[in-house]
Scaffold this motif. Structure first.
Motif, short mmCIF file in Angstrom:
data_model
loop_
_atom_site.label_atom_id
_atom_site.label_comp_id
_atom_site.label_asym_id
_atom_site.label_seq_id
_atom_site.Cartn_x
_atom_site.Cartn_y
_atom_site.Cartn_z
N UNK A 268 -32.75 13.23 -11.36
CA UNK A 268 -31.88 14.13 -12.12
C UNK A 268 -32.29 13.99 -13.77
N UNK A 269 -31.22 14.79 -13.96
CA UNK A 269 -31.42 15.14 -15.87
C UNK A 269 -30.02 15.86 -16.88
N UNK A 270 -30.01 14.93 -17.44
CA UNK A 270 -28.55 15.12 -17.50
C UNK A 270 -26.89 13.84 -18.06
N UNK A 271 -26.83 14.26 -18.01
CA UNK A 271 -25.12 13.54 -17.95
C UNK A 271 -25.50 12.41 -16.67
N UNK A 272 -24.71 11.45 -16.30
CA UNK A 272 -24.49 11.11 -15.13
C UNK A 272 -22.87 10.88 -14.37
N UNK A 273 -22.93 11.25 -13.63
CA UNK A 273 -22.13 12.19 -12.37
C UNK A 273 -21.17 10.84 -12.26
N UNK A 274 -20.06 11.12 -12.82
CA UNK A 274 -19.05 9.47 -13.12
C UNK A 274 -18.04 10.90 -12.40
N UNK A 275 -16.74 9.20 -11.62
CA UNK A 275 -15.51 9.91 -10.84
C UNK A 275 -14.61 8.75 -11.18
N UNK A 276 -13.27 9.09 -11.85
CA UNK A 276 -12.08 8.04 -11.73
C UNK A 276 -10.67 8.44 -11.37
N UNK A 277 -9.95 7.61 -11.18
CA UNK A 277 -8.73 7.57 -10.84
C UNK A 277 -7.46 6.41 -10.71
N UNK A 278 -6.40 6.92 -11.33
CA UNK A 278 -5.74 5.83 -10.88
C UNK A 278 -5.56 5.69 -8.53
N UNK A 279 -5.16 4.42 -8.73
CA UNK A 279 -4.58 4.06 -6.80
C UNK A 279 -5.89 3.43 -6.78
#
Length: 608
Positions: free
Chosen positions: A40-51
């Motif tokens: 891995x290089x660079x920013x961390x992969x993220x995901x967020x959501x309401x629900x």
């Protein structure tokens, strides 16, 4: 509240998503995920959501496949609204650090001012985001090579409040974790090491568990656990038990299934605790012997919500069957200084064993010299480990947020405790114990016979602006409070529970034409007085829903009669709670509410 799951291993994000699914009972306002991939290089992969977590899975859409380090979070909102921006994880401005957190940082406002002065931009309303910025700052001011665990510990030392925290960084092959006042457990399996808010997600993934203590700060890597001093490491034990999947079976909802589980769960809690001939009952597991309990100055019960209403009934059993002074307290309002001494016993009652207010009350009780014990449903929970003694509830996993079968088992445990320390005659004891043995079958019959009348009554309630619950006597006047709570939880209808004799001292002003009044009238010494209370309501236009085992004149004043099975008068709460639970369930369904996951609630309340 809130659920955290982290994993280091093959397809880590997939394991985290599965863990979050099993933790969703802790909060379901929003969910999020972060992951690091090999090379891995660079920013961390993220995901967020309401629900729900299922919404997160759809939104992630397979993008996290192949990750080897991942953390995730399912949220119950405490600071900030239910939005994508407030969902966890929270990341540093450059995206190289991301954090998930359960608990409340009490000095977050002061820390927010500090990070703003340092030049960081706050993008959420939460108390969590300050942690990630403080961590970024600590790493930047370090001289020489980066010591991630030292920077993490320096940040933790600035926090006040309660927390379970997990953090990952783009240049770190591990997960930083900290616990203080919120549950956190480490799991170890084949080719993976994980961290979770409780042990449930570990079944099928890990074979060993280690419980973190308050003040623990660790770095998890694929090689094991590191602490700052190299000495403080948790002890792993074999993960016992099995995980029962959340499956409603033939029922449309978990709440209805759990209501129908009660004949079985009640049998489980009674098994081995009452004799086959129906002459003896004993609740063991306490450090204090029955004789020592009989000589106590006082027994305190501390609990919240449904457990508190169970405690009120339990105290009535102990008062009637023994000479031991006893009192039930809402845990958040427990006056430990006035109620505790060396010759008292304080018992925490809790389904999850993680309820923060109850744990705090027990801590205070111990501080002031009281013996402490617990009645919990979850083996290995924080409160059961803290007290080290008590009686498990054996209700089995309860997934619906509104408690049903656990309430019944709390009553059973409390009644068994009362019988254990009682000096009542052999004849009276035998009457109660023999009736107690027949209760599981009675509850099964009750569930089959009251369906039509409950459905008719729930339609009467469906469009109401408020519902009033009334009862009389030392048991029924307490049971109506649990009935009102259940109705409010899953139907969102404002409810009032009151002793029938007190109506005319104020609450009767709420009654107008069509107001539903749910009256519980078992065949006991208060039956005639209950009839008077019902007449008073009826005369003012109330619609009467009568729950009774009596078929006499009192039924003439009811618009709907829900017949209950006859049992010993001291056991009437066990029978009468069934129609109350079914009424709440049906009212919620009729109002098109998600009864398993009502708004604003969570199954395990780990914040104050």
């Amino acid at each position: 509240m809130c659920g955290i799951y982290g994993c280091i291993g093959h397809e880590a994000s997939g394991q985290v998503l599965e863990g979050l699914r099993k933790l969703e009972y802790r909060g379901y306002d929003s969910a999020g995920l972060a992951a690091i991939f090999p090379q891995h290089k660079g920013p961390i992969e993220t995901e967020r959501t309401v629900g729900y977590v299922s919404d997160l899975v759809s939104k992630a859409n397979g993008r996290f496949n192949g990750s080897h380090i991942s953390i995730g979070h399912t949220r119950w909102a405490t600071h900030g609204g239910v939005t994508d921006y407030n969902a966890h994880p929270h990341s540093s401005n450059d995206g190289n650090i991301t954090v998930v957190h359960n608990g409340i940082i009490e000095n977050s406002l002061q820390l927010s001012e500090k990070v703003s002065d340092l030049g960081y931009q706050i993008s959420s309303e939460t108390d969590t985001e300050v942690i990630v910025h403080l961590l970024d700052h600590e790493l930047k001011i370090q001289q020489g090579s980066r010591n991630h665990l030292l920077a993490f510990c320096n940040v933790i030392s600035q926090l006040e409040g309660s927390w379970a925290i997990a953090a990952i960084m783009s240049d770190l092959e591990g997960i930083l974790i900290s616990r203080n006042g919120a549950p956190m457990v480490i799991g170890r399996g084949v080719n993976n090491i994980s961290v979770s808010s409780d042990v449930q997600p570990f079944y099928g993934a890990c074979s060993e568990v280690a419980y973190m203590n308050d003040g623990d700060n660790f770095l998890l890597t694929k090689k094991g656990i590191e602490s700052l001093d190299g000495l403080n490491k948790p002890e792993f034990n074999v993960l016992d038990g099995v995980y029962d999947e959340q499956d409603p079976g033939i029922f449309p909802h978990m709440m209805l299934k759990e209501i129908h589980d009660q004949p079985t769960s009640l049998s489980n809690v009674l098994s081995g605790r009452i004799s086959a001939d129906g002459s003896k009952a004993k609740l063991s597991g306490f450090t204090l012997s029955p004789e020592e309990m009989k000589n106590l100055d006082k027994i305190n019960f501390v609990s919240c919500g449904t457990a508190y209403y169970a405690s009120l009934i339990i105290t009535e059993y102990i008062r009637k069957f023994s000479n031991v002074p006893v009192e039930a307290f809402r845990a958040s309002e427990f006056p430990a200084l006035e109620s505790c001494s060396k010759n008292t016993l304080t018992i925490g009652i809790t389904q999850s064993g993680e309820t923060k207010d109850t744990l705090d009350a027990l801590l205070q009780a111990k501080q002031y010299g009281s013996h402490v014990s617990s009645m919990c449903n979850v083996i290995g929970s924080t409160i059961s480990r803290f007290t080290g003694n008590g009686a498990y509830l054996y209700a089995g996993p309860e997934y619906a947020v509104a408690s049903t079968k656990v309430f019944t088992n709390m009553l059973a445990n409390g009644l068994l405790l009362a019988l254990t320390i009682s000096d009542m005659s052999h004849y009276k004891r035998r009457q109660i114990v023999q009736s107690l043995r027949m209760l599981p079958n009675l509850l099964a019959s009750q569930l089959m016979t009251c369906r039509d009348s409950v459905e008719a009554a729930s339609k009467m309630i469906q469009h109401s602006n408020n519902v009033i619950f009334i009862g009389r006597g030392h048991l029924t006047s307490k049971l109506v409070e649990e009935g009102a709570l259940k109705m409010m939880e899953v139907s969102y209808i404002p409810c009032l529970a009151y002793p029938g004799g007190e109506l005319k001292h104020g609450p009767i002003a709420l009654i107008e034409e069509g107001t539903p009044v749910i009256a519980i009238a078992p065949s006991d010494s208060k039956l005639n007085l209950m009839e008077s209370s019902i007449r008073e309501c009826k005369a003012r236009g109330a619609k009467i829903i009568l729950i009774t085992d009596h078929d006499g004149p009192i039924t003439q004043f009811a618009d709907v009669v829900i017949e209950t099975m006859k049992t010993h008068s001291e056991l009437s709460p066990f029978v009468n709670i069934i129609p109350l639970q079914l009424l709440a369930y049906n009212a919620g369904i009729n109002r098109e509410i998600n009864v398993d996951r009502p708004r604003n609630l969570a199954k395990s309340v780990t914040v104050v």
